[in-house]
Design a protein around this motif. Structure first.
Motif, short mmCIF file in Angstrom:
data_model
loop_
_atom_site.label_atom_id
_atom_site.label_comp_id
_atom_site.label_asym_id
_atom_site.label_seq_id
_atom_site.Cartn_x
_atom_site.Cartn_y
_atom_site.Cartn_z
N TYR A 159 -92.64 -103.07 -4.93
CA TYR A 159 -92.66 -101.86 -5.77
C TYR A 159 -92.57 -100.62 -4.89
CZ TYR A 159 -94.42 -98.20 -8.86
OH TYR A 159 -94.56 -97.03 -9.57
N ARG A 160 -91.61 -99.73 -5.20
CA ARG A 160 -91.32 -98.60 -4.32
C ARG A 160 -91.68 -97.24 -4.93
NH1 ARG A 160 -88.13 -99.61 0.08
NH2 ARG A 160 -87.51 -101.80 0.35
N GLY A 161 -92.56 -97.23 -5.90
CA GLY A 161 -92.88 -95.99 -6.58
C GLY A 161 -93.51 -94.91 -5.71
N TYR A 162 -94.07 -95.30 -4.56
CA TYR A 162 -94.71 -94.33 -3.67
C TYR A 162 -93.86 -94.03 -2.43
CZ TYR A 162 -99.07 -94.61 -6.32
OH TYR A 162 -100.03 -94.54 -7.31
N ASP A 163 -92.66 -94.57 -2.36
CA ASP A 163 -91.80 -94.36 -1.19
C ASP A 163 -91.56 -92.88 -0.91
OD1 ASP A 163 -91.65 -97.04 -0.78
OD2 ASP A 163 -89.47 -97.18 -0.93
N ALA A 164 -91.29 -92.12 -1.96
CA ALA A 164 -90.97 -90.70 -1.76
C ALA A 164 -92.14 -89.96 -1.12
CB ALA A 164 -90.61 -90.04 -3.10
N TRP A 165 -93.36 -90.30 -1.51
CA TRP A 165 -94.55 -89.65 -0.93
C TRP A 165 -94.63 -89.94 0.56
CZ3 TRP A 165 -99.00 -90.10 1.81
CH2 TRP A 165 -99.99 -89.12 1.60
N PHE A 166 -94.37 -91.19 0.95
CA PHE A 166 -94.49 -91.56 2.36
C PHE A 166 -93.27 -91.17 3.18
CE2 PHE A 166 -97.78 -94.21 0.49
CZ PHE A 166 -98.78 -94.13 1.45
N ASP A 167 -92.11 -91.06 2.55
CA ASP A 167 -90.91 -90.67 3.28
C ASP A 167 -90.93 -89.18 3.64
OD1 ASP A 167 -89.95 -93.22 3.15
OD2 ASP A 167 -88.61 -92.86 1.44
N ALA A 168 -91.63 -88.37 2.84
CA ALA A 168 -91.74 -86.94 3.10
C ALA A 168 -92.78 -86.71 4.19
CB ALA A 168 -92.12 -86.20 1.83
N PRO A 169 -92.79 -85.52 4.81
CA PRO A 169 -93.79 -85.23 5.84
C PRO A 169 -95.23 -85.41 5.33
CG PRO A 169 -92.06 -83.57 5.87
CD PRO A 169 -91.82 -84.42 4.66
N ILE A 170 -96.09 -85.92 6.19
CA ILE A 170 -97.51 -86.11 5.87
C ILE A 170 -98.33 -85.29 6.86
CG2 ILE A 170 -99.41 -87.76 5.68
CD1 ILE A 170 -97.32 -89.94 5.10
N ASN A 171 -99.23 -84.49 6.36
CA ASN A 171 -100.08 -83.68 7.23
C ASN A 171 -101.46 -83.51 6.59
OD1 ASN A 171 -99.80 -81.67 5.24
ND2 ASN A 171 -98.10 -80.68 6.31
N ASN A 172 -102.31 -82.72 7.20
CA ASN A 172 -103.67 -82.55 6.70
C ASN A 172 -103.70 -81.95 5.30
OD1 ASN A 172 -104.76 -83.53 9.09
ND2 ASN A 172 -104.88 -81.50 10.02
N ALA A 173 -102.81 -81.00 5.02
CA ALA A 173 -102.79 -80.36 3.71
C ALA A 173 -102.44 -81.37 2.61
CB ALA A 173 -101.79 -79.20 3.71
N LYS A 174 -101.47 -82.23 2.89
CA LYS A 174 -101.06 -83.23 1.91
C LYS A 174 -102.16 -84.25 1.68
CE LYS A 174 -97.03 -86.14 0.88
NZ LYS A 174 -95.67 -86.50 1.34
#
Length: 340
Positions: free
Chosen positions: A271-286
């Motif tokens: 299931y790839r429903g969270y791919d977009a969240w992880f493909d985008a930059p991840i930082n402290n604010a996120k």
């Protein structure tokens, strides 16, 4: 309103907020009239009919406010009603807060304009902060005005629509100034239990099964985020040089992505429903933005069970905890042993 503004928020910001909200309020159309209007597109009529049923269920079965909220409709003509800008220091998970009259302090600043949100994000980034911008589907005025259904709320299925209506009405039931984590977790708990009750009442077993699967995935996702936040807290609390800390931060986020892919491909069967969240930059604010909506939800759901699923009793118990001083509020929620 502007004449009473003091502190960190400029009058120009309040002006855009007030203008954006007033434009939406001025464009409201009565749901009942739209449903009976022959010129209303059939797809919209079906959605508004469902919304009316859900709105009635919210009051009758969930003891949520009986008022004019979500009895009107506005097509806002864009993908999000507002854009929220979250910011946090490079080596801290504590989000920067913004304080407003009535609503208190919250860990973001909202804009009715994507361009304005982006400009604010760029400026915060120049200051060396981690920044995260996300589109918002719906917002609540806490009952100060009759909040309408928005076109952004109708773009997914009825389960999603019900979750939004229950969530936003929960904010009208209980809201604590300066405690977004408490407010959002409470609203998510009402949303979650409310959707389950609504799907059972409608006999929609397929949607209920799908919803429970989605909730399990969300719990898995939040578990990963919580673990990563714990790891980063240890990194930021260590006596490392800035370069070493930045490298450790990047390595921790890389591990988060790796653990997600493993969970996605194994436990979630691809299931790839969270791919977009992880493909985008991840930082402290996120990471901070995600934690606001999830960390205290299990405690609220446990309290709901302690109250035997009785919404008035649950709200009374939450109100008791909400009235406690801020530092002891989360602990009281976590350790509650009875509904009282």
């Amino acid at each position: 309103m502007a004449s009473g503004v003091t502190g960190c928020t400029s009058i120009s910001y309040y002006a855009q907020s007030l203008e954006g909200h007033v434009q939406i309020m001025a464009a409201r159309k009565n749901v009942g009239r739209l449903v009976h209007d022959p010129s209303t597109p059939e797809a919209l009529r079906a959605k508004l009919t469902s919304a009316s049923t859900i709105r009635k269920f919210a009051t009758d079965e969930l003891a949520l406010p009986e008022n004019n909220s979500y009895r009107s409709y506005v097509d806002i003509g864009r993908d999000a009603v507002t854009w929220a800008v979250f910011a946090a220091p490079q080596f801290s998970l504590a989000p920067r807060t913004e304080c407003f009259p009535v609503f208190g302090c919250v860990p973001y600043r909202g804009y009715f304009s994507r361009k304005s949100a982006t400009e604010n994000a760029v400026e915060l980034h120049r200051q060396g902060l981690d920044v995260y911008v996300t589109g918002i589907t719906a917002y609540s005025t806490l009952g100060w005005s009759s909040d309408p259904l928005l076109s952004t709320m109708l773009r997914q299925d009825d389960t999603y629509l019900a979750s939004l209506i229950f969530h936003e009405l929960a904010h009208q039931r209980i809201y604590v100034g300066d405690d977004s984590a408490f407010n959002e977790a409470f609203a998510v708990a009402v949303e979650t239990t409310g959707v389950r009750k609504w799907l059972r009442a409608t006999g929609n077993r397929a949607s209920l099964r799908s919803y429970e699967i989605d909730r399990k995935r969300k719990a898995d996702f939040l578990g990963l985020i919580s673990k990563t936040r714990d790891e980063l807290s240890q990194v930021y609390g260590s006596p490392r040089a800035a370069e070493q800390m930045a490298a450790a931060k990047a390595a921790t986020i890389d591990r988060l992505r790796t653990h997600y892919r493993q969970m996605r491909d194994r436990r979630w069967a691809g299931y790839r429903g969270y791919d977009a969240w992880f493909d985008a930059p991840i930082n402290n604010a996120k990471l901070a933005a995600t934690a606001v909506y999830g960390e205290q939800v299990p405690a609220f759901l446990r309290l709901f069970d302690l109250c035997s699923g009785d919404y008035p009793r649950f709200y009374a118990a939450v109100r008791q905890i909400a009235n406690l001083p801020g530092p002891s509020r989360a602990q009281a929620l976590k350790t509650a042993a009875t509904c009282h």
